[in-house]
Design an enzyme around this catalytic site. Structure first.
Site, PDB file in Angstrom:
ATOM      1  N   ASP A  66       0.973  -1.512   0.370  1.00 38.04           N
ATOM      2  CA  ASP A  66       0.292  -0.282   0.092  1.00 38.04           C
ATOM      3  C   ASP A  66       0.895   1.493   0.052  1.00 38.04           C
ATOM      4  OD1 ASP A  66      -1.624   1.961   0.727  1.00 38.04           O
ATOM      5  OD2 ASP A  66      -3.187   0.736   1.495  1.00 38.04           O
ATOM      6  N   SER A 116      -7.446   4.188  -1.982  1.00 41.45           N
ATOM      7  CA  SER A 116      -7.056   2.834  -1.652  1.00 41.45           C
ATOM      8  C   SER A 116      -8.687   1.646  -2.127  1.00 41.45           C
ATOM      9  CB  SER A 116      -6.203   2.287  -0.392  1.00 41.45           C
ATOM     10  OG  SER A 116      -5.265   3.061   0.099  1.00 41.45           O
ATOM     11  N   PHE A 304      -4.604  -9.189  15.393  1.00 41.07           N
ATOM     12  CA  PHE A 304      -3.413  -9.099  16.296  1.00 41.07           C
ATOM     13  C   PHE A 304      -3.734  -7.824  16.792  1.00 41.07           C
ATOM     14  CE2 PHE A 304      -2.016 -11.674  13.282  1.00 41.07           C
ATOM     15  CZ  PHE A 304      -1.681 -13.422  14.450  1.00 41.07           C
ATOM     16  N   HIS A 357       1.860   8.839   4.689  1.00 44.17           N
ATOM     17  CA  HIS A 357       1.356   9.729   5.324  1.00 44.17           C
ATOM     18  C   HIS A 357       1.751   9.956   6.593  1.00 44.17           C
ATOM     19  CE1 HIS A 357      -2.439   9.470   2.900  1.00 44.17           C
ATOM     20  NE2 HIS A 357      -2.683   7.860   3.320  1.00 44.17           N
ATOM     21  N   HIS A 395      -1.522   2.583  -4.759  1.00 44.86           N
ATOM     22  CA  HIS A 395      -0.748   4.331  -5.636  1.00 44.86           C
ATOM     23  C   HIS A 395       0.417   4.575  -4.731  1.00 44.86           C
ATOM     24  CE1 HIS A 395      -1.529   4.879  -1.146  1.00 44.86           C
ATOM     25  NE2 HIS A 395      -2.751   4.873  -1.448  1.00 44.86           N
TER      26      HIS A 395
END
Length: 529
Positions: A66, A116, A304, A357, A395
């Site tokens: 990602d 996404s 998790f 990010h 992306h």
């Protein structure tokens, strides 16, 4: 047969031409290591291409990094090499050695720079769609429950289920997050991860939240295609436990970090519902539980973490412990390959995106290196003659590699020019780093902090800082940014697709992102005309 004869003739012609011209090469060229290494690599690729003449696979593994754009690949391969004591530039990540690759256009139907949800929907269904919607086409209106009906798409995961293959989804993000959710859910909004995230009118209209759709995957698929009998997902591993538990402290897990871990306002405990549906399955939530899993495990549901799983660099700090992406990949393959018909597995490294990010190259690149290890785990644990492995991204990010650093300069370091030992200075008289961001939160010097998300505790800071004496290679260093934003953004340029195994030869050229689905379908024959 005719194609093979033509290819042989062309090869013979090229060979004769190469022999005829061999004498013109000076020794300084033909004895050069760069020249001979490239020649050897091309010979290896030719042999691999000739070996891969089949288009049909028993298994397909789809890896999605990602946010893993081209600049991220380049910087990560350098970082991986430097972690091994080399200069770095000459190296390759595991999947960069695959014989076939393509350039993928990522735009969404309504957006030049994608998200996404839209990109993964294209990858997994073969249909491009809008920003922010999952498993539905562009006729949807984001956030409007009523527009879902009639616009649903069927995914490669669902088609594999119908075909009788074993199926699985693995992610280091919340398993209800956009990329993994696109493999199994249909939603007018990617943010509808649990019922508490949905507007009341959507709930009243009968739209189902993403977490609930995951647990009800088998039932929903059979309801959509009456007469179909499937057995559901065999492997689900990731984070996002909060979306499966009631908003009640009594349901807190042993490693809950919030006072009340669950978010659900409908009092449903979806982990209990899953266990009731699949009494022979194992629900696990920590490293100890993961370690009990083996190839004989019939079915696994693993959550998790309360939210996303940890960054790879921060994993040792997890309260109850959690496995790495490569460990989850290996275990998933062990479980899925017990199905004699084959399997389809999707593996996402979700936190590459999150590191970017947060404006923290260290974590974004470190998670990419771990992602490459996960791909290598898949290569080592599958038969190359029957398994197609695809590695791509959804992306890119506004992440750059710039300046004129000398060969072997630390990829996270300050720019040091050829022939110099001191950092280069910009026009403002201050040093600068090789990697940086066009926008985002900007400079942070958090030392040895391994959680990139710690950067969100302060306001965005754009512009230059005097980096003299600052160790920019530390995990907690966050690169400078040009435009101040609350979070760094995606980028719109193409990403790459790397392929190995039966059908890999179709990964060539510059293609639309939704073509990836068709490569999967071609290999597994999911849609029988």
């Amino acid at each position: 047969m005719k194609i093979n004869k033509i290819a042989t003739a062309i090869g013979l012609t090229l060979a004769l031409s190469a022999t005829a011209n061999a004498g013109v090469l000076p020794d300084s060229q033909k004895q050069n290591d760069w020249y001979s290494a490239a020649e050897t690599k091309l010979t290896e690729k030719e042999a691999a291409a000739q070996a891969e003449q089949t288009f049909k696979a028993k298994n397909v593994i789809l890896f999605v990094g990602d946010g893993m754009g081209i600049s991220t690949l380049t910087a990560s391969r350098i970082m991986a090499g430097q972690m091994d004591g080399k200069s770095g530039e000459e190296g390759l990540l595991s999947f960069e050695e695959f014989p076939y690759s393509a350039q993928i256009k990522t735009y969404n139907v309504d957006a030049q720079t994608p998200d996404s949800a839209g990109t993964m929907t294209a990858i997994i269904s073969g249909v491009k769609t809008d920003v922010g919607v999952i498993g539905v086409n562009e006729n949807i209106e984001r956030g409007e429950c009523a527009t879902v009906a009639g616009n649903e798409l069927i995914t490669a995961t669902e088609l594999a289920e119908i075909k009788g293959l074993a199926t699985g989804v693995v992610s280091t993000a919340r398993i209800t997050h956009a990329t993994p959710a696109a493999t199994y859910a249909k939603s007018a909004d990617r943010n509808w991860e649990d019922v508490s995230d949905m507007p009341a009118d959507a709930v009243e209209a009968g739209c189902e939240d993403i977490a609930s759709q995951l647990v009800n995957f088998e039932k929903n698929l059979e309801a959509r295609f009456v007469g179909t009998d499937v057995d559901g997902l065999e492997v689900v591993m990731g984070g996002g436990r909060r979306h499966f538990l009631p908003k009640d402290a009594a349901f807190n897990s042993a490693d809950a970090v919030s006072e009340v871990e669950g978010d659900r306002t409908d009092e449903r405990d979806l982990t209990a519902e899953w266990q009731e549906m699949y009494p022979d399955g194992k629900y696990v939530m920590d490293q100890a539980g993961f370690d009990t899993l083996n190839a004989d495990s019939k079915r696994v549901f693993a959550l998790f973490n309360e939210s996303h799983m940890q960054y790879e660099a921060d994993r040792a700090n997890d309260v109850a412990g959690e496995p790495s992406l490569s460990e989850m990949t290996g275990k998933a393959i062990d479980i899925l390959k017990s199905n004699e018909k084959g399997f389809f597995l999707t593996v996402e490294s979700g936190r590459i995106d999150h590191g970017h990010h947060a404006g923290n190259a260290y974590n974004a690149l470190n998670d990419t290196v771990e992602f490459a290890k996960a791909v290598q785990t898949a290569v080592e644990n599958t038969n190359p003659e029957e398994t197609l492995i695809l590695v791509t991204a959804d992306h890119s990010h506004v992440f750059t590699i710039a300046g004129y650093p000398k060969r072997g300069n630390p990829i996270l370091g300050q720019v040091v020019a050829i022939g110099s030992e001191e950092p280069s200075l910009a026009a403002d008289g201050m040093p600068y780093t090789t990697v940086g961001y066009a926008n985002g939160l900007g400079f942070r010097d958090l030392g040895d902090e391994t959680d990139a998300d710690a950067s969100y505790s302060e306001a965005a800071f754009a512009g230059r800082v005097d980096l003299t004496g600052v160790d920019t290679t530390m995990p907690g260093y966050h690169q400078e940014a040009t435009v101040p934003l609350g979070s760094e953004t995606h980028a719109g340029e193409d990403i790459s697709l790397h392929a190995k195994g039966p059908g890999a030869q179709l990964a060539q050229g510059v293609v639309e992102q939704n073509v990836i689905f068709h490569i999967i379908n071609q290999a597994l024959e999911l849609i029988e005309e």
